[in-house]
Design a protein around this motif. Structure first.
Motif, short mmCIF file in Angstrom:
data_model
loop_
_atom_site.label_atom_id
_atom_site.label_comp_id
_atom_site.label_asym_id
_atom_site.label_seq_id
_atom_site.Cartn_x
_atom_site.Cartn_y
_atom_site.Cartn_z
N LYS A 18 4.97 -2.87 -2.76
CA LYS A 18 5.60 -2.43 -1.30
C LYS A 18 7.09 -1.86 -1.92
CE LYS A 18 7.73 -3.26 2.86
NZ LYS A 18 7.63 -1.84 3.21
N VAL A 23 9.31 5.79 -3.78
CA VAL A 23 8.11 5.06 -4.23
C VAL A 23 8.42 5.10 -5.89
CG1 VAL A 23 5.72 5.22 -4.48
CG2 VAL A 23 6.83 5.83 -2.30
N ARG B 55 7.03 5.13 4.48
CA ARG B 55 6.31 5.28 3.15
C ARG B 55 6.29 6.88 3.01
NH1 ARG B 55 4.29 6.35 -0.69
NH2 ARG B 55 2.71 5.61 -2.25
#
Lengths: 418, 1041
Positions: A18, A23, B55
């Motif tokens: 997560k 990222v 994301r």
């Protein structure tokens, strides 16, 4: 603060990741694996690892590694404490904090993580608030949801989040109003060869299970509060009252929680409830040794000692053990070399003992040190320090709650050197 | 499925996608299909879409823009949760094009009515900053606005944003400093950590150092990087008495409750705050809490132990009482074991080393060999640090040489080598023994160490050294590089001292070395050959070869690896790693002169009341120390006025609608402290007058009196001031200037008071109630206090913690004196002490001791005073005033107070004269640690009922019946212990009550006469240790005839 979180199981698979900021590639975990390899034992993996671009802070809980990725300076305890809180929350929601449970509930896990951290900074960590935002899974609810299409996610902001008592949700209602307290004391001790106490202290906690409607204001007082030497509180406790009157005054969270944990002042002598007679010897140049331990009660205040378990980490050269217990049963794991003897209750008439032979690897030198014995036991209805709850008063609500206090004494880190 | 009309199908699809994300699989090709659902009515779908969007938005920037309008709409939603989450997602989408939109959203949200949304705005600031650092200026504006926010919810997050965006803009904090300090307790725990760390840095820049210069070798060490002139300035400063800034005090006081937090991070944060900014004397309280954290899980232990290790190097005393908490268990992981060992080493001193060494013996045998090796190193360090035990350690280590485990032996060899190097004493035997070991041992480091030792001492072992070299020459090719180098060294040294026997051997070894594979060894060989073998080319150097090789080598220092960590702020990542982590903010040194404190004054009217506790902090604390208990009494008697003032201030506040409980509690505390100090002032005045009377009769020095009156008037004026400040909190309309000026006058007053202090030492009894953070020895006015004065003071000092316990006067004062210093050992100065059984005037936790000093010489003894004190932890001594001179045959009696902490440990200190210092110690009989208590029989029984079980000890006494008359028992008991008689209804039961001086625990004593010649003696007390000691002392006394 916290950049990313990876969950890694014992065999080294990353099964959940997560990210709260941009990222971070999984490859960052390679540094972690490297350290893990070097440490040999899972217990010895350093909690803080430095890599060229990131810092990894990890905890090990229930056979899982929680590895968080940090990029800038942050108090490491902050992260560690938070990761433990995450694990606690999983435990709370799924009953266990295991790989299977997390995989089964991956969506809830994700929703939880999303609520708990924003941009790496903790947002809501009180389980009372989280449970209002995201309902814990139950079989009934999942059936209902699949039929009606309603969701697990609350759509209003939990009231607790805004009030200055964030730990309690509003509008609690029970038909049976109950407040139970468990006073649990653990004896930490190191006993040396001759039976003398090297070090002993009492650590206690008071766990509460409170199911009371409305906004009750409780105050709990002790017969002998001076016993408590060092105390840490749940945030709900009013510190000022404690300082001035030695009374615990608080508006409790709903459900189970740990009210205080305390240490009993070290000036008081600690009563050691059991003694162990032991003779463990390994013969030189032969592949055998003798093993003989007996447990007896001592200063047990007239209560029975139950649930006794003795765990011994035998030296590496021990191949097998051939023992006869007078009571209970024993197991010896030849791989981890751990001997476990489940004794049960002590009856003073006939003291439990465990005797027999130890088979050693032939040819290997005899171990120099005898292994130390780790002992577990439990004494019901006794707080070994003598701490007593005097009374519990409730203000702010009309009804009469049902109250109860239970005492129990356990062995904490109780070690007998032989 | 995402195209489906049914929500349940969509939900199912989204769940699967989230599952993929969680596993780290790429799901980005679904982006368009997912984004469409961003406006879904179903809140769960929406949330999952948010997860997805955050994301992947960075990768698919163009498509992400499609969703922006939805968020903009959601930002206006009436539901605060939706507004907040929209802001969260919007700010989490890392797409540079929307920066202006984000900026706008943040600005709007920072003015939102809901604190939850404002909190999210604070988080968004950091996100935007990391996306586009150019926005810094605008963001700082928002931070400034949010810092003013009074909600506890926002405080933590905005400080976090502050730390990330503009940690150097300390000026933004000034105005909010007091608010943050006061809110701190109510902020959620994560926010507390961040705020405490920030405030630590702030305090280090804004306040002057509270550390006294004279307690500071360690300080100097700490500040070694400061330049010389800074040091000089510091010493200059020393002359001025140091007063702590009230805001500084406020911070220290308000963080104290947080030591009790359940969150380890908060506790650690407070601990480091105390470590870095509180006066050294106050930092002691953190050790208890830190030791508590050691019960926590492995990771927390690891970090906490690291920090303790650093602290324990600088200040052993802090953790010494908890020595046993650092004992190692066989189940601890190795990293915890080594850290504990490290701390044990740091804590080792002369007193505890024998217990520690015994403990180490157990560790050496541990199955964990790595740990055993570390223990051996530790023993070596202890041996060097504490010279008393060096030989013991050395012997122990030599014993270990016969250990079966090779690692242990090798480690011992290395450590012995270091120890021997440090002690140039003859240890030929050990060296011979080690030479024998060379045959068996294989660990290279150990072999190299032995060779080095032999080489270094080759003249002491002339017989074996060449023999060893011969053996080594044989095995040279198979040795490790490290060993080879040492063989070369040995050869060279032997060649120089004993060339007859070893010339050929050396040649041979040098030849071997010449063709070695390792270039270091070839290099060394060449070097040695040139140096020692005389040939025509060899220069001047070879003459000095012997000097070069056999020079005295300085012994290595065995130091703690944590020695250099102290320049990092404790509790930080950098400290843990011992390298500077990115974003680590250096803790600055204390400024020489404090920046203007007025910057922290807030012009907002309602904050005026926060000023009061800050200003009063000074007064309050010492008052607590001295009269904490009697205050309660005072308070209860003054309760009517109290409640008045309380209600007044509360009603004044109700006008403030936005106040939450924190403000409430602070205001409560305000009014409390107000009334407290009022009471205190009254008392001060009362007391002053009393003392005046007293000393009037004793010595009528005019000067004295004058200053006294001025002082009492001073106190009066300050009480007026206080009351005015109280009324101010009610009216809430004081202007800033006024409060400012008031503060200034106060400060000036304080200064004048302190200036007077050294001048008029005689009156310093009065100054007791002045706050004096620098603990200058407070002097006693007259050598012996007349009993009436003590009786007067009694009422003020005695603690009355509950209605039952009221202290009475002692029944009997035994005149038994104890020798403190014999005249033979004191070079003519003799000292005796006895316990007058009077409550101590220096502090209610102290036992008063009267010391009679006699001069038996024929010369004056000048400047008798108490020198260095060696006290167990917690014990305190209030010293007597230095005696300028004592005439021959003269005698003088002085009083001092000792806080024995309810233990019979000895208080050791030095009694110094002008020329000499004598070590003396006072060990209190247990009966003197008590104060008599008067109570009724009923109360006695009630208290006794509560102190049963473990708190009861009893014994049976057998003696002749004539000893059981009431008067005999009474006389015997009070002779031993300072107890009060409780009237008894029964003839055969005698009761006595007392309380311990330090903690005020009750001590109940019952003598119950039985038939025949037996009696039962029962003691009930919480202090079981004292109880049993007392029992032991009373038993023989009562049973003898």
């Amino acid at each position: 603060m916290i950049h990313s979180l990876f969950l890694i199981n014992c065999s080294g698979d990353i099964f959940l990741e997560k990210h709260w900021k941009s990222v971070v590639s999984q490859s960052v975990c390679d540094y972690f694996f490297e350290a893990q390899e070097k440490a040999a034992d899972v217990e010895n993996v350093p909690p803080v690892i430095s890599t060229p671009h990131h810092y990894l802070i990890s905890i090990y809980r229930d056979k899982l590694f929680f590895v968080s990725v940090i990029q800038t300076e942050v108090p490491p305890l902050f992260v560690i404490e938070f990761l433990h809180r995450v694990a606690d929350t999983f435990q709370d929601y799924f009953g266990e904090c295991s790989e299977a449970a997390i995989k089964d509930n991956v969506v809830i896990v994700y929703e939880l993580l999303e609520e708990m951290l924003d941009n790496g900074f903790p947002l809501a960590t009180e389980s009372n608030i989280l449970k209002e935002l995201i309902k814990p899974p139950t079989i009934l609810r999942s059936v209902v949801n699949s039929i009606t299409g309603s969701s697990n996610v609350g759509d209003t902001l939990p009231t607790g989040q805004l009030s200055n008592i964030p730990w309690r949700r509003a509008g609690v209602k029970y038909t049976n109003n109950e407040a139970y307290f468990d006073v649990v004391e653990e004896i930490d001790a190191i006993i040396d060869k001759s039976g003398a106490t090297v070090f002993a202290e009492i650590q206690g906690v008071i766990d509460a299970c409170i199911k009371l409607s409305g906004m009750p204001d409780l105050s709990l007082s002790f017969m002998n509060p001076r016993l408590l030497d060092d105390v840490s509180f749940h945030p709900c406790i009013r510190f000022k009252r404690w300082e001035s009157e030695r009374v615990l005054s608080f508006i409790p969270p709903d459900g189970n929680f740990r009210l205080i944990s305390y240490r009993v002042s070290s000036q008081n002598l600690v009563a050691i409830p059991v003694y162990v007679k032991h003779s463990i010897s390994f013969k030189e140049n032969s592949s055998a040794g003798r093993f003989d331990i007996t447990i007896g009660p001592k200063q047990n205040m007239g209560k029975t000692i139950e649930g006794i378990t003795v765990t011994v980490h035998m030296p590496k050269v021990v191949l097998n053990m051939n023992l006869t217990p007078t009571q209970g049963s024993y197991t010896f794991d030849p791989v981890t070399k751990v001997l476990t003897w489940d004794v049960g209750k002590i009856t003073p008439q006939k003291l439990p003992s465990l005797k027999g032979l130890v088979n050693l690897q032939s040819g290997a030198p005899k171990p120099e040190e005898n292994p130390s014995l780790n002992i577990q036991f439990r004494i019901q209805q006794l707080a070994i320090s003598g701490l007593k709850v005097n009374r519990l008063d409730m203000y702010g609500e009309k009804y009469k709650p049902f109250k109860g206090v239970k005492y129990v004494t356990k062995a904490g880190k109780f070690q007998v050197r032989t | 499925m995402l195209e489906s009309n049914k929500d349940s199908a969509k939900l199912d699809a989204m769940k699967r996608i989230v599952g993929m994300i969680a596993k780290g699989k790429n799901a980005s090709e679904l982006f368009p299909a997912v984004v469409k659902n961003v406006a879904s009515k179903n809140i769960e779908i929406k949330k999952l879409v948010y997860v997805y969007l955050v994301r992947y938005a960075e990768e698919q920037q163009d498509l992400a823009l499609l969703s922006i309008s939805t968020f903009q709409r959601a930002l206006k939603d009436p539901n605060q949760l939706i507004r907040a989450s929209a802001l969260r997602v919007l700010s989490s989408i890392r797409v540079p094009i929307i920066v202006p939109i984000m900026m706008l959203a943040i600005k709007e949200a920072s003015a939102d009515l809901s604190p939850y949304v404002r909190k999210n705005a604070a988080h968004a600031i950091q996100k935007l900053y990391s996306l586009d650092p150019d926005q810094k200026e605008m963001l700082i504006e928002v931070i400034e606005k949010l810092l003013k926010d009074k909600s506890t919810l926002v405080a933590g997050s905005v400080v976090m944003a502050f730390e990330e965006v503009c940690p150097d803009r300390i000026d933004l904090i000034h105005k909010n400093y007091r608010k943050l300090c006061n809110l701190l307790v109510d902020v959620e725990e994560w926010g507390q950590v961040v705020i405490i760390h920030m405030l630590t840095r702030y305090a280090r820049t804004q306040f002057v150092s509270p550390w006294k210069e004279d307690d500071g070798l360690e300080d100097n060490e700490k500040n070694f990087y400061e330049s010389d002139d800074e040091q000089k300035e510091k010493t200059d400063q020393k002359k001025k008495p140091y007063t702590m800034d009230p805001d500084h005090r406020l911070l220290i006081r308000n963080t104290k409750p947080l030591l009790q937090s359940r969150n380890a991070a908060v506790v650690m944060a407070v601990a480091q705050l105390y470590w870095h900014i509180s006066p050294k004397s106050e930092a002691g309280i953190i050790s208890k809490s830190l030791v508590r954290l050691l019960r926590s899980n492995r990771e927390v232990q690891y970090i906490v132990l690291q920090n303790i290790a650093t602290m324990s190097i600088q200040r052993k005393g802090l953790f010494e009482p908890y020595l046993k908490s650092f004992y190692v268990r066989s189940t601890d992981p190795t990293m915890i074991k080594t850290l504990k060992l490290e701390i044990l080493t740091n804590l080792a001193n002369e007193a505890n080393i024998s217990t520690l060494l015994r403990e180490f013996q157990t560790y050496v045998k541990s199955q964990d060999k790595q740990f055993a090796a570390a223990t051996i190193q530790t023993i070596g360090r202890c041996a060097t640090n504490i010279s008393e035990v060096t030989d013991t350690c050395l012997n122990g280590l030599v014993c270990l040489l016969s250990n079966r485990d090779e690692i242990v032996v090798a480690e011992s060899v290395v450590v012995i080598k270091k120890l021997l190097q440090m002690q140039p004493v003859q240890h030929g035997e050990i060296i011979k023994h080690m030479a024998k070991l060379l045959d068996s041992i294989t660990v290279p480091v150990a072999r190299a160490s032995i060779l080095w030792l032999i080489g270094e001492n080759c003249e002491r072992v002339p017989v074996i050294a060449p023999d060893v070299l011969r053996k080594m020459a044989k095995s040279f090719t198979n040795e490790d590089d490290l060993v080879k180098l040492q063989i070369l060294n040995l050869a060279a040294k032997l060649y120089l001292t004993n060339s007859k026997q070893t010339k050929l051997l050396t040649q041979y070894i040098l030849n071997l070395g010449k063709y070695d594979q390792n270039y270091d060894i070839r290099d060394r060989t060449r070097f040695i050959r040139q140096l020692i073998v005389p040939n025509e080319k060899s220069g001047a150097l070879s003459k000095y070869a012997k000097k070069i090789f056999l020079a005295q080598k300085p012994a290595p220092l065995l130091e703690s690896p944590f020695k250099d960590r102290d320049h990092f702020q404790l509790g930080t990542l950098s400290h843990t790693l011992n390298t500077k982590a990115t974003g680590y903010l250096e803790l600055s040194n204390w400024p020489e002169v404090a920046p203007d404190p007025s910057v922290r004054d807030v012009e907002v009217v309602e904050l005026a009341k926060e000023l009061i506790p800050a200003g009063k902090a000074k007064k309050e604390n010492p008052a607590k120390k001295f009269y904490s208990e009697s205050e309660e009494e005072e308070e209860s008697s003054d309760s009517s006025s109290d409640s008045e003032s309380e209600s007044g201030s509360e009603s004044g506040e109700e006008g403030d609608s936005s106040e939450d409980s924190s403000e409430d509690s602070s205001s409560e505390q305000d009014s409390e402290s107000g009334s407290e100090s009022k009471g205190e002032n009254k008392r001060t005045a009362k007391r002053n007058s009393k003392i005046k009377e007293e000393s009037d009769s004793e010595d009528g020095e005019k000067e004295n009196e004058k200053s006294k009156t001025s002082n009492s008037s001073n106190a009066e004026s300050s009480s007026i001031e206080e009351s005015s400040s109280d009324s101010e909190s009610e009216s809430e309309s004081e202007s800033e200037i006024e409060s400012e000026s008031r503060k200034v006058t106060k400060e000036r007053e304080k200064k004048t008071k302190q200036d007077r202090n050294p001048l008029a030492k005689d009156i310093s009894l009065l100054d007791l109630d002045d706050f004096n953070p620098v603990s200058t020895p407070v002097a006693l006015p007259t050598p012996a206090l007349s009993p009436s004065l003590i009786a007067d003071l009694e009422g003020l000092n005695l603690s009355t913690s509950s209605s039952v316990i009221s202290v009475s006067t002692p029944v009997f004062v035994p005149m038994k004196t104890h020798v403190l210093l014999h005249r033979m050992s004191g070079k003519g100065l003799a000292a005796h002490y006895f316990f007058p059984r009077q409550p101590c005037i220096f502090g209610d936790k102290m036992v008063s001791v009267q010391i009679t000093l006699n001069n038996t010489t024929d010369q004056k003894i000048a400047n008798i005073h108490i020198g260095e004190k060696k006290l167990p932890i917690g014990m305190q001594i209030h010293v007597f005033n230095p005696i300028e001179s004592l005439e021959p045959e003269g005698s003088i009696t002085v009083s001092m107070g000792i806080d024995f902490c309810d233990s019979t440990q000895t208080a050791s200190f030095q009694l110094c004269t002008k020329d000499d210092c004598f070590n003396v110690n006072i060990q209190p009989p247990v009966g003197e640690l008590l104060l008599p208590v008067a109570m009724s029989e009923k109360d006695f029984k009630k208290e006794q009922g509560m102190l049963t079980g473990m708190n009861e000890t009893s014994t049976v006494i057998i003696t002749a019946p004539q000893n059981f008359t009431p008067s005999v028992i009474l006389q015997k008991v009070v002779n031993v212990a300072n107890v009060g008689v409780v009237p008894s209804g029964q003839d055969n039961i005698h009761r006595f009550a007392a309380k311990t001086v330090h903690s005020g625990s009750l001590m109940l004593l019952t003598v119950e006469l039985k038939e025949g010649s037996t009696a039962q003696l029962i003691i009930n007390t919480e202090k079981t240790v004292i109880g049993s000691v007392l029992l032991r002392e009373l038993k023989p006394v009562l049973s003898q005839g």
